[in-house]
Design an enzyme around this catalytic site. Structure first.
Site, PDB file in Angstrom:
ATOM      1  N   VAL A  74     -16.657  -7.355  -4.679  1.00 12.95           N
ATOM      2  CA  VAL A  74     -17.924  -7.869  -4.169  1.00 12.95           C
ATOM      3  C   VAL A  74     -19.085  -7.104  -4.800  1.00 12.95           C
ATOM      4  O   VAL A  74     -20.112  -7.681  -5.165  1.00 12.95           O
ATOM      5  CB  VAL A  74     -17.984  -7.741  -2.630  1.00 12.95           C
ATOM      6  CG1 VAL A  74     -19.321  -8.221  -2.091  1.00 12.95           C
ATOM      7  CG2 VAL A  74     -16.843  -8.508  -1.973  1.00 12.95           C
ATOM      8  N   LYS A 111       0.811  -1.213   0.000  1.00 17.45           N
ATOM      9  CA  LYS A 111       0.000   0.000   0.000  1.00 17.45           C
ATOM     10  C   LYS A 111       0.849   1.270   0.000  1.00 17.45           C
ATOM     11  O   LYS A 111       0.499   2.259  -0.652  1.00 17.45           O
ATOM     12  CB  LYS A 111      -0.954  -0.006   1.195  1.00 17.45           C
ATOM     13  CG  LYS A 111      -1.846  -1.240   1.273  1.00 17.45           C
ATOM     14  CD  LYS A 111      -2.622  -1.493  -0.009  1.00 17.45           C
ATOM     15  CE  LYS A 111      -3.481  -2.735   0.092  1.00 17.45           C
ATOM     16  NZ  LYS A 111      -4.155  -3.074  -1.168  1.00 17.45           N
ATOM     17  N   ASN A 126      -7.860  -2.373  -5.631  1.00 17.84           N
ATOM     18  CA  ASN A 126      -8.177  -3.793  -5.497  1.00 17.84           C
ATOM     19  C   ASN A 126      -7.958  -4.454  -6.846  1.00 17.84           C
ATOM     20  O   ASN A 126      -8.653  -4.149  -7.820  1.00 17.84           O
ATOM     21  CB  ASN A 126      -9.609  -3.997  -5.028  1.00 17.84           C
ATOM     22  CG  ASN A 126      -9.818  -3.524  -3.599  1.00 17.84           C
ATOM     23  OD1 ASN A 126     -10.857  -2.988  -3.266  1.00 17.84           O
ATOM     24  ND2 ASN A 126      -8.833  -3.710  -2.742  1.00 17.84           N
ATOM     25  N   GLY A 160      -9.012  -4.036   3.306  1.00 15.49           N
ATOM     26  CA  GLY A 160     -10.227  -4.443   3.992  1.00 15.49           C
ATOM     27  C   GLY A 160     -10.340  -3.935   5.409  1.00 15.49           C
ATOM     28  O   GLY A 160     -11.106  -4.475   6.214  1.00 15.49           O
ATOM     29  N   LYS A 165     -17.365  -2.725   3.733  1.00 17.14           N
ATOM     30  CA  LYS A 165     -18.583  -2.171   3.152  1.00 17.14           C
ATOM     31  C   LYS A 165     -19.827  -3.008   3.492  1.00 17.14           C
ATOM     32  O   LYS A 165     -19.755  -4.226   3.607  1.00 17.14           O
ATOM     33  CB  LYS A 165     -18.412  -2.098   1.630  1.00 17.14           C
ATOM     34  CG  LYS A 165     -17.235  -1.242   1.208  1.00 17.14           C
ATOM     35  CD  LYS A 165     -16.822  -1.530  -0.215  1.00 17.14           C
ATOM     36  CE  LYS A 165     -15.495  -0.865  -0.547  1.00 17.14           C
ATOM     37  NZ  LYS A 165     -14.953  -1.303  -1.842  1.00 17.14           N
ATOM     38  N   LYS A 197      -1.689   2.380   8.887  1.00 18.63           N
ATOM     39  CA  LYS A 197      -2.175   1.371   7.944  1.00 18.63           C
ATOM     40  C   LYS A 197      -1.098   0.335   7.671  1.00 18.63           C
ATOM     41  O   LYS A 197       0.086   0.666   7.585  1.00 18.63           O
ATOM     42  CB  LYS A 197      -2.591   2.013   6.616  1.00 18.63           C
ATOM     43  CG  LYS A 197      -3.870   2.820   6.679  1.00 18.63           C
ATOM     44  CD  LYS A 197      -4.275   3.238   5.273  1.00 18.63           C
ATOM     45  CE  LYS A 197      -5.639   3.875   5.253  1.00 18.63           C
ATOM     46  NZ  LYS A 197      -6.069   4.181   3.861  1.00 18.63           N
ATOM     47  N   ARG A 203     -25.424  -5.915   1.449  1.00 24.17           N
ATOM     48  CA  ARG A 203     -24.795  -7.184   1.820  1.00 24.17           C
ATOM     49  C   ARG A 203     -25.475  -7.719   3.085  1.00 24.17           C
ATOM     50  O   ARG A 203     -25.478  -7.051   4.121  1.00 24.17           O
ATOM     51  CB  ARG A 203     -23.310  -6.985   2.091  1.00 24.17           C
ATOM     52  CG  ARG A 203     -22.530  -6.368   0.954  1.00 24.17           C
ATOM     53  CD  ARG A 203     -21.046  -6.414   1.271  1.00 24.17           C
ATOM     54  NE  ARG A 203     -20.246  -5.628   0.344  1.00 24.17           N
ATOM     55  CZ  ARG A 203     -18.921  -5.619   0.332  1.00 24.17           C
ATOM     56  NH1 ARG A 203     -18.254  -6.362   1.221  1.00 24.17           N
ATOM     57  NH2 ARG A 203     -18.249  -4.889  -0.540  1.00 24.17           N
ATOM     58  N   ARG A 228      -8.668  -7.124  -8.483  1.00 25.02           N
ATOM     59  CA  ARG A 228      -9.548  -8.278  -8.611  1.00 25.02           C
ATOM     60  C   ARG A 228     -10.959  -7.794  -8.911  1.00 25.02           C
ATOM     61  O   ARG A 228     -11.220  -6.589  -8.926  1.00 25.02           O
ATOM     62  CB  ARG A 228      -9.568  -9.073  -7.300  1.00 25.02           C
ATOM     63  CG  ARG A 228      -9.891  -8.177  -6.091  1.00 25.02           C
ATOM     64  CD  ARG A 228     -10.141  -8.947  -4.834  1.00 25.02           C
ATOM     65  NE  ARG A 228     -10.172  -8.103  -3.644  1.00 25.02           N
ATOM     66  CZ  ARG A 228     -11.187  -7.352  -3.264  1.00 25.02           C
ATOM     67  NH1 ARG A 228     -12.276  -7.294  -4.006  1.00 25.02           N
ATOM     68  NH2 ARG A 228     -11.127  -6.634  -2.150  1.00 25.02           N
ATOM     69  N   LEU A 280      -9.021  11.721   7.406  1.00 28.16           N
ATOM     70  CA  LEU A 280      -9.985  12.686   6.889  1.00 28.16           C
ATOM     71  C   LEU A 280     -11.303  12.546   7.648  1.00 28.16           C
ATOM     72  O   LEU A 280     -11.817  11.438   7.805  1.00 28.16           O
ATOM     73  CB  LEU A 280     -10.224  12.456   5.392  1.00 28.16           C
ATOM     74  CG  LEU A 280      -8.993  12.561   4.486  1.00 28.16           C
ATOM     75  CD1 LEU A 280      -9.385  12.309   3.045  1.00 28.16           C
ATOM     76  CD2 LEU A 280      -8.332  13.918   4.625  1.00 28.16           C
TER      77      LEU A 280
END
Length: 447
Positions: free
Chosen positions: A295, A116, A290, A164, A237, A158, A338, A292, A203
């Site tokens: 979701v 990251k 991401n 995630g 999320k 981080k 979800r 990939r 933020l």
């Protein structure tokens, strides 16, 4: 086109990939753990191969067992879905060494964006705005304190190898930095096998807006517009939608142009998502990519009419993108909720058990992505996502109303779920008017 795809995943995403493969005329190979012996994706695939015991490290995270299953089944490609090994560059590289097509980006791109802190540097060099923070990992508390002095508080620690929301810690003042650094280091090491941390400015009340991108190996790169993902708990999320409500055209243009530029800068191919924070003044900042399928990709499919997973298969097979940028138009609006086996009244504590009754919603404009049925066991070993409900409408109000009705029609018995929470969220006046930010759940807006 590919001949046979081994799906290195489970649940609803495995079933989604099976449907795409059928549409593309590609055979499918499911893999499963002993806990998933009777799962829907196992029954629906053309072949199924047992990987091993229930724990993910002995089944879905065991790269050698997956590669062996591909060899034994005759598959010529592997689709990792999301989670598990989907963003593991060593796995993508191992697939290539084994002569298997990895349905995703090159290992080099996964590696570049998986770090990251390194990804921030790459994006800054490509002209993509980033959140002010440390230029790279901080070696120890003293280095963190020195970096914090230039960044200011509040800030967030981080994990460089993370995502995630794992391995993250908010810090309000210098006196709290040492304890937070120690805690975040432990969590990062446990989750990713990499304890390195970097710092970013925290933020206040930003929006989380992401841009879906797609690129082929022939030089084409496009965006598929944006998704709003601000309703989340612990940086994960719960609800997504497209278009992002009330996003100024100039901000949207900046986000989408930045995402495509970022994809080009790293030689990206296949599907990927650039994630940004947008502040109250309209400034936007890259936070991660991401590498990939997401979701929440169904909301993009619903407003564009495109099949992202079929295109993943085509691009992985070396074909050109079938879309040009001008072809990709948002029509109407879509919302995804979800449904997790979690208790929202107990800080979203997982609720494992057996689903004694499941009745999904149905009707015009409703799409259900599910990996479970009546009698399915919600295991402690895997993510407790049960269903993704997607509602489409001519505009946002229609999509939200349809989603509210879909939640009312959904029956899940035997485990606690997030459905009551999602109903409260959709009824909240700020959600109704699209005034969203990432801290709404943590601040108790939907209690």
């Amino acid at each position: 086109m590919l001949r046979a795809v081994l799906i290195a995943n489970r649940g609803e995403i495995a079933r989604r990939i099976i449907r795409a493969c059928r549409r593309a005329g590609v055979a499918t190979v499911a893999v499963y753990s002993e806990a998933d012996r009777d799962a829907l994706h196992v029954r629906e695939a053309d072949q199924a191969v047992l990987l091993g015991p229930a724990p993910a490290r002995e089944s879905y995270l065991d790269a050698e067992r997956i590669l062996d299953a591909a060899r034994r089944s005759g598959a010529d490609a592997v689709h990792p879905g999301y989670g598990f090994l989907s963003e593991n560059w060593q796995f993508a590289e191992a697939c290539a060494r084994a002569g298997l097509t990895f349905v995703g980006p090159p290992a080099e791109a996964i590696h570049a964006m998986g770090d990251k802190a390194g990804a921030r540097r790459l994006m800054a060099a490509a002209g993509v705005p980033t959140v002010p923070g440390s230029p790279g990992p901080v070696a120890d508390v003293a280095a963190a304190e020195a970096a914090a002095a230039g960044i200011g508080f509040p800030l967030i620690l981080k994990a460089t190898g993370g995502g995630g929301g794992l391995g993250m810690a908010r810090v309000e003042r210098t006196a709290d930095l040492a304890a937070a650094f120690a805690s975040a280091t432990r969590r990062a090491q446990s989750a990713f096998g990499n304890a390195a941390l970097y710092l970013e400015r925290y933020l206040e009340r930003p929006r989380h807006v992401e841009v879906q991108v797609f690129a082929d190996a022939h030089g084409s790169a496009v965006h598929l517009h944006e998704r709003e993902c601000s309703i989340q708990r612990r940086h994960q999320k719960l609800m997504e939608e497209s278009p992002a409500p009330g996003l100024a055209p100039a901000i949207k243009r900046g986000l989408t142009e930045a995402a495509v530029a970022g994809a080009r800068a790293i030689g990206y191919t296949n599907a990927g998502t650039f994630e940004f924070l947008v502040d109250a003044a309209g400034g936007f900042y890259f936070i991660e990519m991401n590498t990939r399928i997401q979701v929440e990709h169904p909301v993009t499919e619903e407003v564009t009419g495109l099949d992202l997973v079929v295109e993943q298969l085509r691009v992985a097979a070396g074909e050109r993108l079938t879309w040009r940028q001008d072809d990709i138009v948002q029509r109407g609006a879509a919302v995804e909720c979800r449904v997790y086996a979690e208790d929202p009244d107990k800080n979203f504590l997982p609720s494992p058990g057996t689903i004694s009754r499941l009745v999904p919603p149905a009707g015009e404009g409703i799409r259900v992505e599910s990996g479970v049925e009546t009698g399915s066991v919600v295991s402690v070993h895997y993510d407790p996502l049960l269903l993704k409900l997607v509602a489409r409408g001519d505009d946002r109000d229609a999509a939200v109303a349809r989603m509210r009705a879909a939640l009312d029609a959904t029956v899940v018995e035997g485990v606690r779920t997030t459905i009551p929470f999602l109903r409260r969220a959709l009824d909240h006046p700020d959600v109704r008017r699209g005034a969203l930010h990432t801290q709404m759940v943590d601040q108790g807006a939907f209690r």
